[in-house]
Structure formats: structure tokens, C-alpha cells
Design a protein around this motif. Structure first.
Motif, PDB file in Angstrom:
ATOM      1  N   GLY A 116      10.064   2.340  -6.627  1.00 15.62           N
ATOM      2  CA  GLY A 116       9.574   2.486  -5.259  1.00 15.62           C
ATOM      3  C   GLY A 116       8.286   1.725  -5.010  1.00 15.62           C
ATOM      4  O   GLY A 116       7.914   1.468  -3.867  1.00 15.62           O
ATOM      5  N   LEU A 117       7.621   1.336  -6.095  1.00 14.31           N
ATOM      6  CA  LEU A 117       6.366   0.584  -5.981  1.00 14.31           C
ATOM      7  C   LEU A 117       6.593  -0.922  -5.944  1.00 14.31           C
ATOM      8  O   LEU A 117       5.622  -1.682  -5.905  1.00 14.31           O
ATOM      9  CB  LEU A 117       5.446   0.920  -7.165  1.00 14.31           C
ATOM     10  N   VAL A 118       7.869  -1.336  -5.939  1.00 10.45           N
ATOM     11  CA  VAL A 118       8.154  -2.754  -6.107  1.00 10.45           C
ATOM     12  C   VAL A 118       7.546  -3.614  -5.009  1.00 10.45           C
ATOM     13  O   VAL A 118       7.273  -4.791  -5.204  1.00 10.45           O
ATOM     14  CB  VAL A 118       9.683  -2.982  -6.206  1.00 10.45           C
ATOM     15  N   PHE A 119       7.307  -3.050  -3.813  1.00  6.14           N
ATOM     16  CA  PHE A 119       6.723  -3.826  -2.721  1.00  6.14           C
ATOM     17  C   PHE A 119       5.225  -3.577  -2.564  1.00  6.14           C
ATOM     18  O   PHE A 119       4.631  -4.010  -1.581  1.00  6.14           O
ATOM     19  CB  PHE A 119       7.416  -3.490  -1.390  1.00  6.14           C
ATOM     20  N   ASP A 120       4.609  -2.862  -3.505  1.00  4.56           N
ATOM     21  CA  ASP A 120       3.205  -2.505  -3.328  1.00  4.56           C
ATOM     22  C   ASP A 120       2.252  -3.683  -3.473  1.00  4.56           C
ATOM     23  O   ASP A 120       1.131  -3.629  -2.991  1.00  4.56           O
ATOM     24  CB  ASP A 120       2.802  -1.403  -4.326  1.00  4.56           C
ATOM     25  N   ARG A 121       2.668  -4.725  -4.144  1.00  4.22           N
ATOM     26  CA  ARG A 121       1.804  -5.889  -4.317  1.00  4.22           C
ATOM     27  C   ARG A 121       2.206  -6.956  -3.310  1.00  4.22           C
ATOM     28  O   ARG A 121       1.596  -7.134  -2.285  1.00  4.22           O
ATOM     29  CB  ARG A 121       1.920  -6.416  -5.754  1.00  4.22           C
ATOM     30  N   SER A 122       3.224  -7.673  -3.613  1.00  6.43           N
ATOM     31  CA  SER A 122       3.818  -8.621  -2.692  1.00  6.43           C
ATOM     32  C   SER A 122       5.162  -8.011  -2.325  1.00  6.43           C
ATOM     33  O   SER A 122       5.833  -7.479  -3.195  1.00  6.43           O
ATOM     34  CB  SER A 122       4.041  -9.941  -3.415  1.00  6.43           C
ATOM     35  N   PRO A 123       5.541  -7.995  -1.070  1.00  3.11           N
ATOM     36  CA  PRO A 123       4.980  -8.680   0.090  1.00  3.11           C
ATOM     37  C   PRO A 123       4.013  -7.846   0.923  1.00  3.11           C
ATOM     38  O   PRO A 123       3.640  -8.266   2.007  1.00  3.11           O
ATOM     39  CB  PRO A 123       6.233  -8.978   0.909  1.00  3.11           C
ATOM     40  N   LEU A 124       3.619  -6.660   0.413  1.00  5.86           N
ATOM     41  CA  LEU A 124       2.771  -5.796   1.226  1.00  5.86           C
ATOM     42  C   LEU A 124       1.463  -6.484   1.599  1.00  5.86           C
ATOM     43  O   LEU A 124       0.996  -6.376   2.745  1.00  5.86           O
ATOM     44  CB  LEU A 124       2.490  -4.488   0.484  1.00  5.86           C
ATOM     45  N   LEU A 125       0.854  -7.195   0.667  1.00  6.33           N
ATOM     46  CA  LEU A 125      -0.409  -7.875   0.961  1.00  6.33           C
ATOM     47  C   LEU A 125      -0.227  -8.899   2.073  1.00  6.33           C
ATOM     48  O   LEU A 125      -1.058  -9.010   2.986  1.00  6.33           O
ATOM     49  CB  LEU A 125      -0.948  -8.551  -0.297  1.00  6.33           C
ATOM     50  N   GLN A 126       0.881  -9.656   2.001  1.00  4.89           N
ATOM     51  CA  GLN A 126       1.134 -10.662   3.029  1.00  4.89           C
ATOM     52  C   GLN A 126       1.447 -10.016   4.377  1.00  4.89           C
ATOM     53  O   GLN A 126       1.029 -10.514   5.428  1.00  4.89           O
ATOM     54  CB  GLN A 126       2.289 -11.576   2.602  1.00  4.89           C
ATOM     55  N   LEU A 127       2.191  -8.912   4.371  1.00  2.00           N
ATOM     56  CA  LEU A 127       2.474  -8.200   5.618  1.00  2.00           C
ATOM     57  C   LEU A 127       1.196  -7.682   6.252  1.00  2.00           C
ATOM     58  O   LEU A 127       1.005  -7.777   7.469  1.00  2.00           O
ATOM     59  CB  LEU A 127       3.441  -7.037   5.357  1.00  2.00           C
ATOM     60  N   ARG A 129      -1.751  -8.918   5.965  1.00  2.00           N
ATOM     61  CA  ARG A 129      -2.510 -10.057   6.483  1.00  2.00           C
ATOM     62  C   ARG A 129      -1.934 -10.551   7.813  1.00  2.00           C
ATOM     63  O   ARG A 129      -2.662 -10.783   8.778  1.00  2.00           O
ATOM     64  CB  ARG A 129      -2.513 -11.176   5.451  1.00  2.00           C
ATOM     65  N   THR A 130      -0.604 -10.705   7.864  1.00  4.14           N
ATOM     66  CA  THR A 130      -0.004 -11.240   9.083  1.00  4.14           C
ATOM     67  C   THR A 130      -0.106 -10.243  10.241  1.00  4.14           C
ATOM     68  O   THR A 130      -0.280 -10.653  11.393  1.00  4.14           O
ATOM     69  CB  THR A 130       1.473 -11.608   8.857  1.00  4.14           C
ATOM     70  N   ASP A 145      -3.590   0.660  13.200  1.00  2.36           N
ATOM     71  CA  ASP A 145      -3.944   0.513  11.791  1.00  2.36           C
ATOM     72  C   ASP A 145      -2.870  -0.381  11.160  1.00  2.36           C
ATOM     73  O   ASP A 145      -1.773   0.086  10.822  1.00  2.36           O
ATOM     74  CB  ASP A 145      -3.978   1.886  11.114  1.00  2.36           C
ATOM     75  N   THR A 146      -3.161  -1.659  11.034  1.00  9.14           N
ATOM     76  CA  THR A 146      -2.141  -2.601  10.561  1.00  9.14           C
ATOM     77  C   THR A 146      -1.772  -2.388   9.094  1.00  9.14           C
ATOM     78  O   THR A 146      -0.651  -2.702   8.691  1.00  9.14           O
ATOM     79  CB  THR A 146      -2.599  -4.057  10.785  1.00  9.14           C
ATOM     80  N   ASP A 147      -2.689  -1.860   8.287  1.00  6.72           N
ATOM     81  CA  ASP A 147      -2.352  -1.551   6.894  1.00  6.72           C
ATOM     82  C   ASP A 147      -1.274  -0.463   6.848  1.00  6.72           C
ATOM     83  O   ASP A 147      -0.304  -0.561   6.080  1.00  6.72           O
ATOM     84  CB  ASP A 147      -3.578  -1.082   6.120  1.00  6.72           C
ATOM     85  N   ALA A 148      -1.435   0.569   7.670  1.00  8.09           N
ATOM     86  CA  ALA A 148      -0.446   1.655   7.722  1.00  8.09           C
ATOM     87  C   ALA A 148       0.877   1.142   8.279  1.00  8.09           C
ATOM     88  O   ALA A 148       1.955   1.521   7.805  1.00  8.09           O
ATOM     89  CB  ALA A 148      -0.973   2.807   8.572  1.00  8.09           C
ATOM     90  N   LEU A 149       0.795   0.263   9.258  1.00  7.31           N
ATOM     91  CA  LEU A 149       2.011  -0.308   9.840  1.00  7.31           C
ATOM     92  C   LEU A 149       2.781  -1.121   8.800  1.00  7.31           C
ATOM     93  O   LEU A 149       4.000  -0.993   8.668  1.00  7.31           O
ATOM     94  CB  LEU A 149       1.637  -1.192  11.033  1.00  7.31           C
ATOM     95  N   ALA A 150       2.066  -1.939   8.036  1.00 10.83           N
ATOM     96  CA  ALA A 150       2.707  -2.733   6.987  1.00 10.83           C
ATOM     97  C   ALA A 150       3.318  -1.831   5.920  1.00 10.83           C
ATOM     98  O   ALA A 150       4.421  -2.101   5.417  1.00 10.83           O
ATOM     99  CB  ALA A 150       1.694  -3.683   6.366  1.00 10.83           C
ATOM    100  N   ALA A 151       2.617  -0.749   5.561  1.00 10.71           N
ATOM    101  CA  ALA A 151       3.138   0.174   4.550  1.00 10.71           C
ATOM    102  C   ALA A 151       4.411   0.856   5.030  1.00 10.71           C
ATOM    103  O   ALA A 151       5.342   1.097   4.247  1.00 10.71           O
ATOM    104  CB  ALA A 151       2.082   1.217   4.200  1.00 10.71           C
ATOM    105  N   THR A 152       4.475   1.164   6.315  1.00 11.90           N
ATOM    106  CA  THR A 152       5.678   1.786   6.885  1.00 11.90           C
ATOM    107  C   THR A 152       6.866   0.836   6.804  1.00 11.90           C
ATOM    108  O   THR A 152       7.975   1.225   6.433  1.00 11.90           O
ATOM    109  CB  THR A 152       5.421   2.183   8.346  1.00 11.90           C
ATOM    110  N   VAL A 153       6.624  -0.429   7.137  1.00 16.02           N
ATOM    111  CA  VAL A 153       7.690  -1.428   7.044  1.00 16.02           C
ATOM    112  C   VAL A 153       8.141  -1.591   5.597  1.00 16.02           C
ATOM    113  O   VAL A 153       9.340  -1.646   5.302  1.00 16.02           O
ATOM    114  CB  VAL A 153       7.224  -2.782   7.622  1.00 16.02           C
TER     115      VAL A 153
END
Length: 208
Positions: A116-127, A129-130, A145-153
Motif C-alpha cells: 500500500g506504500l508503493v505510491f508514497d515516494r513516486s508518483p506522490l511527490l510529483q503529484l 508538486r503539480t 490542501d494540495t498534499d492531502a488532495l494528492a494523497a487521496t488520488v
């Protein structure tokens, strides 16, 4: 200076052997979806000792973790080459990465307990940022809160990934569901002037 050079050479040799071990693991997995993965078999395929596998990678669960890290390294490389600045491009690149090597990626996700952590590094960092850039440029509301939004995606993409791993959906549905989750999140966070623009993908595409 000699010590620094020697240390650097040792690290290069370790990195090379580690790469050989991971490629040997991938090759074993491609031999068959139910191939037995053991330190001894990996060592034999990589032409190193079992102790080297254990020292450079670790016990069995660490093998899956190392494969996942390799996937994310490759994703970062692809995103850097493409210069992806659009969250849609990031999601597409991520899905394609898994679909390009389905035997390895499916087994990795099934076997790795922390998958479940497979997206915690990339692409989460890029999401992150964008999406922060989208807020700065007025596409998203200033209070988001764009960090929370990216984490939800990312969490939704992990859900689609596990459905794909279980063969409940195919490659196209994996991509469609991941993009749908992104589009829903962006539309919900859209600023008033950009609401129609960010709603457009939802109006023109089904949910798969």
C-alpha cells in the motif's frame, strides 16, 4: 584521496551486484507467475553467494521492497525524461510502468506486505508538486490542501492497482479508474473560473 576513491569503488561494486540481484529476481519471476523466490535461487541466477543477496538486499520481504523501490526509481527516470508537469501524465506513466512488466509487478504487489506504500515516494511527490502548481496558477482553490488532495488520488490509484493485480480489471480499466479518481479530485477542488475546464473530462468520459 585514495580512501575516498576506494570507498567509491566499493559502493559502485555493491550497487552493480545489487542491480544484478534484482534483475535475477525479475528473471525468476518471469519464468512463471508462481516461481519460488528464495535467496538460494536468486543467488544462483545472479551468480553471487546467498550471503551477498542477504547482505545487499536482506530477507525475503526486503526483496519485494527492493523491487518496489526499483519500480519507483524507473518511474522517476521516466517522468524526468518526459518532463511531466501534468498530473494526468504522471498517472498515465505510473499505470504504464506496472502494465509494462505485469508478471513482476503483480507478484511484487501481492507478496510485499507494505504494498500500500508503493505510491508514497513516486508518483506522490510529483503529484504534490503539480497540484501545488495548479493552485498557484489559479486552477485550484486557494484554500485547498494540495498534499492531502494528492494523497487521496494516490490512495485511489493503489485501490485500482490492487484490483488490476487481482485480475478484476484490465490495463485499460486500471488507467481509466486511476484517471477518474484524479479528475474527480481536481473537479472537486477547482476554482470557480476553472470549474468547467476541470469538469470537462468527467462529462466526456465514462468511469470504466
Amino acid at each position: 584521496m585514495r580512501k575516498v576513491e576506494g570507498g567509491g569503488l566499493r559502493e559502485q561494486n555493491k550497487a552493480r551486484r545489487r542491480s544484478l540481484i534484482l534483475e535475477a529476481t525479475r528473471a525468476l519471476l518471469r519464468d512463471g507467475p508462481d516461481s519460488v523466490i528464495s535467496t538460494e535461487r536468486i543467488a544462483e541466477r545472479a551468480q553471487v553467494s546467498p550471503a551477498t543477496v542477504y547482505n545487499l538486499i536482506g530477507p525475503r520481504d526486503k526483496v519485494w521492497e527492493a523491487l518496489a523501490a526499483g519500480f519507483m526509481d524507473e518511474l522517476e527516470r521516466r517522468l524526468a525524461v518526459s518532463g511531466a508537469g501534468d498530473p494526468r501524465d504522471i498517472v498515465r506513466s505510473t499505470v504504464r510502468l506496472f502494465a509494462d512488466d505485469p508478471v513482476v509487478s503483480r507478484r511484487m504487489v501481492r507478496e510485499w506486505q507494505a504494498s500500500g506504500l508503493v505510491f508514497d515516494r513516486s508518483p506522490l511527490l510529483q503529484l504534490r508538486r503539480t497540484m501545488a502548481d495548479a493552485r498557484t496558477h489559479g486552477l485550484l482553490r486557494a484554500d485547498i490542501d494540495t498534499d492531502a488532495l494528492a494523497a487521496t488520488v494516490a490512495a485511489s490509484c493503489v485501490g485500482a492497482l490492487h484490483q488490476w493485480v487481482a485480475d478484476l480489471i484490465d490495463d485499460e480499466q486500471f488507467l481509466a479508474r486511476s484517471l477518474f479518481a484524479l479528475d474527480v479530485a481536481l473537479a472537486a477542488a477547482a476554482s470557480d473560473p476553472c470549474r468547467d475546464q476541470l469538469l470537462a473530462p468527467l462529462r466526456t468520459r465514462g468511469t470504466a
